[in-house]
Each structure stands twice: as C-alpha cells, then as structure tokens.
Design an enzyme around this catalytic site. Structure first.
Site, PDB file in Angstrom:
ATOM      1  CG  HIS A  54      -1.411   5.203  -1.425  1.00 20.20           C
ATOM      2  ND1 HIS A  54      -2.055   4.764  -2.552  1.00 20.20           N
ATOM      3  CD2 HIS A  54      -0.127   4.806  -1.556  1.00 20.20           C
ATOM      4  CE1 HIS A  54      -1.189   4.146  -3.342  1.00 20.20           C
ATOM      5  NE2 HIS A  54      -0.019   4.141  -2.756  1.00 20.20           N
ATOM      6  CE  LYS A  85       0.056  -4.804  -1.541  1.00 16.62           C
ATOM      7  NZ  LYS A  85       1.190  -4.351  -2.309  1.00 16.62           N
TER       8      LYS A  85
HETATM    9  P1  AMP Z   1       3.487   3.193  -3.069  1.00 11.03           P
HETATM   10  O1  AMP Z   1       2.782   4.366  -3.651  1.00 11.03           O
HETATM   11  O2  AMP Z   1       3.109   1.891  -3.689  1.00 11.03           O
HETATM   12  O3  AMP Z   1       4.980   3.398  -2.978  1.00 11.03           O
HETATM   13  O4  AMP Z   1       2.982   3.084  -1.571  1.00 11.03           O
HETATM   14  C1  AMP Z   1       3.160   4.163  -0.683  1.00 11.03           C
HETATM   15  C2  AMP Z   1       2.919   3.667   0.703  1.00 11.03           C
HETATM   16  O5  AMP Z   1       1.582   3.166   0.830  1.00 11.03           O
HETATM   17  C3  AMP Z   1       3.869   2.514   1.091  1.00 11.03           C
HETATM   18  O6  AMP Z   1       4.334   2.723   2.416  1.00 11.03           O
HETATM   19  C4  AMP Z   1       2.974   1.316   0.976  1.00 11.03           C
HETATM   20  O7  AMP Z   1       3.369   0.255   1.815  1.00 11.03           O
HETATM   21  C5  AMP Z   1       1.633   1.888   1.417  1.00 11.03           C
HETATM   22  N1  AMP Z   1       0.536   1.040   0.945  1.00 11.03           N
HETATM   23  C6  AMP Z   1       0.333   0.593  -0.313  1.00 11.03           C
HETATM   24  N2  AMP Z   1      -0.737  -0.225  -0.354  1.00 11.03           N
HETATM   25  C7  AMP Z   1      -1.215  -0.308   0.912  1.00 11.03           C
HETATM   26  C8  AMP Z   1      -2.302  -1.002   1.519  1.00 11.03           C
HETATM   27  N3  AMP Z   1      -3.118  -1.779   0.821  1.00 11.03           N
HETATM   28  N4  AMP Z   1      -2.481  -0.836   2.848  1.00 11.03           N
HETATM   29  C9  AMP Z   1      -1.650  -0.049   3.592  1.00 11.03           C
HETATM   30  N5  AMP Z   1      -0.614   0.646   3.057  1.00 11.03           N
HETATM   31  C10 AMP Z   1      -0.396   0.508   1.747  1.00 11.03           C
END
Ligand code: AMP
Length: 297
Positions: free
Chosen positions: A37, A149
């Site tokens: 994130h 991701k």
């Molecule tokens: P989430 O909180 O899981 O909804 O993720 C929020 C954002 O962070 C989304 O756009 C995800 O794709 C991104 N994200 C989550 N894990 C990763 C990672 N390992 N590398 C890059 N972006 C990520």
C-alpha cells in the site's frame, strides 16, 4: 493530516483543494497497511499534488463466507504508517454512511470480471467497482493509484473508468514482494510458519511461466500446465486457477505476446492468495511491463 469520516466534509474539502488548483491524488485501501500500500502512497506523493488516502473495509466486496468480520483493522497503526507521507486527508467513512438504509444501486462490471476472481468470488467485483465509483465521486481525484497485485481488479476498474467517462486517471503500480518473492498482502498475516514457507510457490509458478516465455513458449495452455505442475508439487497449496490471459479482457490469447499476464490463485492453509506477472522482454522493468499491459486498452 486530517482524519475525515463525513461524506459532506470529504466532498467540500476536496472541492476546496481543486479550487486552489491542487492536483488531487487518491489511494483507495482497506487499511492494515503494508509496504505494498505504501508504495502506492509513495508514488502518489512523488507525482505531486494533494494526497488523499481512503481506508474502508468495504462490506459489499466480501462474500457471506469470507473474512469481512475478521479482516485486520488498526487505524492508529495505519495513521502512523501514513504520517511520513504527510497526506492531506485520510478518509475513513463508516459502512453505515457509505451504505445507508435504502442503498440499492450497484456497478456490474462486464466480461473482464467474470472469470478467475469473479468466478471464485461471485459479487466481489460488483462490490469493488461500486465502492471505487463512490470514492471517485466523493473525492473527484485527478489520479487514483492501484496495485498490479490485484491485476483483474485494475482491468475491471480501468474498464469502468473508460465506460463511465470518468475524469480520473487510473495509475497502476508494481507489486511489492517479500525477499523470497511472496507478494505482500494483508492476508499473509493468516499464514503460520509452514504455510508461509509454502506460499512462495505462487511466485515460483509465475517465475516458471516467465522463464518459459523468455525461452520462446507462446502457447497459453502450455504455460498454464507448467504453472499448475509447479503449484501441485506443493502439498499445502490448493490451486484455484493458473492461466495466461490477455491484459484487457482477460480472455485467452491466440498466442502469448508481451503484455499478456500470468495469473494464479491458491489456498495455502487458511489464506487464499493471488498473484500475477506481466510477461514481456527479459530485462524489462516492472513499469515497462505495466505500460505494455495497459497501453493496448
Ligand atoms: P487493499 O487494501 O487490499 O484493498 O489494497 C489497496 C491497494 O493496494 C490495491 O490497489 C492493491 O492492489 C494494492 N496492493 C495490495 N498489495 C500490494 C502489493 N503487494 N504491491 C502493490 N500494491 C498492492
């Protein structure tokens, strides 16, 4: 850094920013922030403008038997992680404000959301697209940042932004990984030590597809079979899918070319993990690969 819960307030504060000619950048998250994130936050910050980070565990994207109630939540820790990036606003609405009684309208993504995560998690992308549209309407950012991701999510959201003629640009940032290759995910916290060691098999299967593609293999089925073989060699992993797809529709490519994407999902112990790599010329940077996967559509 202002912590804002109210929908009226986020609307008026971001309007003020735009009236002051600020570029507004939004990073939507569900919290439990990790370096993945924070890489989006870092990129948004370095692109300049006023940074808005949303933290909202969105109930409509979780299935009835999924981990909505258990999903890790720790606002104090998230704010501490964000502080060095000096966001203008951290938006933390309540579910009852985002989905008040009587809420009835959803965004239904098309084909791109039907296979893979869409098939395993019915309704998931409907929930994702609905919440992202609501956030884009409330914040009206110039740019919104998403992680590679969740590749299928980025494809569905880019499609939605184009189809609804939204003014926001979607920017995709590379996947951040642990040193052994495991993609960072809030759900990695569910892994015990043995499962954690086994979980690297997802990246190993993707690396195998990449290696074969670099060696000249252009048959999607042959690449998928090899990915499955790697996954099946790890008894702790239960495969949901392994495939190589076109980056825009996520349909099967006639021939695998640069910009196509290898996708995997598997259950490892209590966690369901997903990962992907974009195939392209050996030595291409992550940013170049993202450009290859996103420029056609
Ligand atoms: P989430 O909180 O899981 O909804 O993720 C929020 C954002 O962070 C989304 O756009 C995800 O794709 C991104 N994200 C989550 N894990 C990763 C990672 N390992 N590398 C890059 N972006 C990520």
């Amino acid at each position: 850094m202002r912590l804002i819960k109210s929908l009226d307030e986020i609307r008026s504060l971001t309007l003020d920013l735009r009236n002051r000619d600020a570029i507004v950048a939004l990073v939507p998250t569900m919290g439990a922030l990790h370096e993945g994130h924070l890489s989006l936050v870092r990129r948004a910050k370095s692109d300049g403008g006023a940074l808005v980070v949303s933290i909202f565990v969105n109930p409509t994207q979780f299935g009835p038997s999924e981990d909505y109630a258990l999903y890790p939540r720790n606002l104090a820790r998230d704010c501490a992680a964000l502080a060095p990036f000096d966001p203008e606003i951290v938006f933390v609405p309540d579910a009852s404000a985002m989905y008040p009684d009587g809420f009835a309208t959803y965004v239904t993504p098309g084909n791109v959301a039907e296979r893979f995560e869409g098939a395993v998690r019915p309704g998931h992308f409907r929930g994702v697209a609905t919440i992202v549209l609501k956030l884009l309407n409330l914040v009206a950012p110039d740019a919104a940042y998403f992680g590679q991701k969740d590749f299928q999510q980025t494809a569905a959201l880019r499609r939605m932004i184009a189809d609804f003629n939204l003014a926001t640009r979607a920017l995709i940032c590379p996947t951040v990984r642990e040193p052994d290759g495991l993609a960072l995910s809030s759900r990695n916290a569910y892994l015990g030590p043995e499962d954690r060691r086994a979980a690297v098999v997802l990246y190993r299967s993707l690396s195998r597809a990449r290696e074969l593609f670099h060696g000249g293999e252009t048959r999607a089925d042959a690449l998928a079979t090899e990915m499955r073989d790697v996954l099946e060699a790890e008894p702790r992993a239960k495969i949901d899918y392994a495939a190589v797809v076109r980056p825009d529709t996520l349909g099967p490519p006639v021939k695998v070319t640069s910009g196509c994407v290898a996708l995997v999902a598997a259950r490892v112990g209590p966690a369901r993990l997903i990962d992907n790599v974009i195939l392209g010329p050996a030595g291409a940077s992550d940013e170049e690969l993202i450009e290859l996967a996103t420029r056609s559509s």
